[in-house]
Design a protein around this motif. Structure first.
Motif, PDB file in Angstrom:
ATOM      1  N   TYR A  55    -101.703 -40.870 -63.610  1.00 23.47           N
ATOM      2  CA  TYR A  55    -100.653 -40.840 -62.590  1.00 23.47           C
ATOM      3  C   TYR A  55     -99.943 -42.186 -62.568  1.00 23.47           C
ATOM      4  O   TYR A  55    -100.575 -43.222 -62.372  1.00 23.47           O
ATOM      5  N   GLU A  95     -98.002 -27.666 -59.118  1.00 23.33           N
ATOM      6  CA  GLU A  95     -96.766 -27.895 -59.871  1.00 23.33           C
ATOM      7  C   GLU A  95     -97.063 -28.376 -61.295  1.00 23.33           C
ATOM      8  O   GLU A  95     -96.345 -29.198 -61.860  1.00 23.33           O
ATOM      9  N   SER A 206    -100.550 -31.712 -54.531  1.00 17.35           N
ATOM     10  CA  SER A 206     -99.348 -30.901 -54.423  1.00 17.35           C
ATOM     11  C   SER A 206     -98.119 -31.795 -54.278  1.00 17.35           C
ATOM     12  O   SER A 206     -98.179 -32.849 -53.638  1.00 17.35           O
ATOM     13  N   THR A 207     -97.012 -31.373 -54.881  1.00 10.87           N
ATOM     14  CA  THR A 207     -95.743 -32.087 -54.747  1.00 10.87           C
ATOM     15  C   THR A 207     -94.659 -31.097 -54.357  1.00 10.87           C
ATOM     16  O   THR A 207     -94.457 -30.085 -55.043  1.00 10.87           O
ATOM     17  N   ASP A 208     -93.967 -31.394 -53.255  1.00  7.75           N
ATOM     18  CA  ASP A 208     -92.893 -30.516 -52.807  1.00  7.75           C
ATOM     19  C   ASP A 208     -91.764 -30.549 -53.828  1.00  7.75           C
ATOM     20  O   ASP A 208     -91.243 -31.626 -54.145  1.00  7.75           O
ATOM     21  N   GLY A 212     -89.952 -33.827 -53.049  1.00  6.33           N
ATOM     22  CA  GLY A 212     -90.750 -34.715 -53.883  1.00  6.33           C
ATOM     23  C   GLY A 212     -91.920 -35.339 -53.150  1.00  6.33           C
ATOM     24  O   GLY A 212     -92.662 -36.141 -53.727  1.00  6.33           O
ATOM     25  N   GLU A 213     -92.124 -34.974 -51.878  1.00  2.00           N
ATOM     26  CA  GLU A 213     -93.227 -35.537 -51.113  1.00  2.00           C
ATOM     27  C   GLU A 213     -94.566 -34.999 -51.614  1.00  2.00           C
ATOM     28  O   GLU A 213     -94.683 -33.834 -51.983  1.00  2.00           O
ATOM     29  N   MET A 214     -95.564 -35.877 -51.618  1.00  2.02           N
ATOM     30  CA  MET A 214     -96.898 -35.506 -52.071  1.00  2.02           C
ATOM     31  C   MET A 214     -97.789 -35.107 -50.913  1.00  2.02           C
ATOM     32  O   MET A 214     -97.619 -35.592 -49.796  1.00  2.02           O
ATOM     33  N   TYR A 216    -102.138 -34.444 -50.809  1.00  2.82           N
ATOM     34  CA  TYR A 216    -103.392 -34.217 -51.537  1.00  2.82           C
ATOM     35  C   TYR A 216    -104.566 -34.469 -50.606  1.00  2.82           C
ATOM     36  O   TYR A 216    -104.473 -35.208 -49.632  1.00  2.82           O
TER      37      TYR A 216
END
Length: 318
Positions: A55, A95, A206-208, A212-214, A216
């Motif tokens: 990451y 995603e 997860s990423t919207d 783009g917000e995370m 987890y």
């Protein structure tokens, strides 16, 4: 005739990169002194959610190679989770399609499959990955270093020349910005909320796709870690209550039982980001050897052992 200090190495930095590098060097017979500004339990690494997955670490090809070598080690350490803090835990990479792991990791991850609709409301991969409890892992690394004959000293340095050894390994992370100096190293701020675990045994990242917000969550012994953020060039180490509330909301959207979990702690870590990891050998002005090993962004835990072994080769002149 050689001096007893000819094989001595000073490793700067007590996070997971510095500790792992020091362990590899000490177990290869070098006399290692680890200098750390903060106790290992208070380094940036101690804040990490600590799921094995590349990451925000570049370059991608090298990061994957280092990650796979680290995976070898973590799979072995997972046989002793109570001691090492490493467990193999199932969860969903949201995603993410299988094509993103084909050709580099798919063959190494048994049980890898598409997540079902009941497991994740979107495209995702179900995987069994190392999840590391840093509260246990960092002290374990320190103990392993000491057992190999290394030492740990609480010491801050303002200049690389202060390290009095023939070989110096710079694992100072964000500190390299001023120490080297290297202005290309910058912080990526991550905030976490630690809550009582309401019975969750699997993790989700997860990423919207729009914002783009995370979001987890990672189940660790006795607690659940909720995240997260990735704020570029943000230096504040103080938790933001509004950000914390948003993190809880995003995680509760994935698992509703999180909404009522009692908050135990707020954490902030500044990831040491760089366009590429700096892993190279240089000469100090006085002719001594300097090895840089920093700039791992959000992937330090993921690539730690691969980078440590590479740094050890460079320190040996290989």
């Amino acid at each position: 005739m050689t001096s007893e200090t000819d094989d001595e190495i000073v490793v700067l930095g007590g996070g997971v990169i510095g500790l792992t590098t020091a362990v590899v060097l000490a177990e290869r017979g070098r006399r290692v002194r680890l200098w750390t500004r903060e106790p290992v339990e208070r380094t940036t690494s101690a804040v990490a959610g600590a799921l094995w997955w590349p990451y925000r670490v570049e370059p991608v090809a090298l990061a994957r190679r280092w990650a796979l070598r680290s995976l070898d080690v973590y799979e072995e350490l997972a046989a002793r989770p109570g001691e090492t803090g490493v467990r193999l835990v199932e969860g969903v990479l949201g995603e993410t399609g299988r094509e993103e792991v084909e050709g580099w990791a798919a063959a190494r991850l048994p049980g890898l499959r598409a997540a079902t609709a009941g497991e994740y409301a979107g495209t995702g991969l179900w995987a069994r990955l190392p999840l590391i409890d840093m509260a246990a892992h960092l002290p374990w690394l320190r103990a392993r270093l000491l057992a190999a004959g290394g030492t740990v000293e609480s010491r801050a340095v303002a200049r690389l020349s202060e390290a009095d050894a023939p070989v110096v390994v710079n694992c100072t992370g964000l500190g390299a910005r001023e120490l080297v100096p290297d202005p290309s190293v910058r912080p990526v701020r991550g905030q976490l909320v630690v809550v009582e675990n309401p019975g969750i045994r699997t993790w989700v990242v997860s990423t919207d796709p729009v914002s783009g917000e995370m979001a987890y969550f990672f189940p660790q012994p006795g607690r659940l870690l909720l995240g997260g953020t990735a704020e570029e060039d943000a230096w504040s180490a103080e938790p933001d209550p509004a950000v914390a509330a948003a993190i809880v909301r995003r995680c509760a959207a994935l698992r509703p039982e999180i909404a009522g979990a009692r908050v135990l702690e707020h954490r902030v870590g500044l990831r040491p980001a760089r366009d590429t990891v700096r892993l190279e050998r240089r000469a100090l002005p006085d002719g001594r050897v300097l090895v840089h090993n920093y700039g791992h962004g959000g992937g330090g835990i993921t690539v730690a052992w691969g980078c440590a072994e590479e740094a050890a080769r460079l320190a040996a002149g290989v």
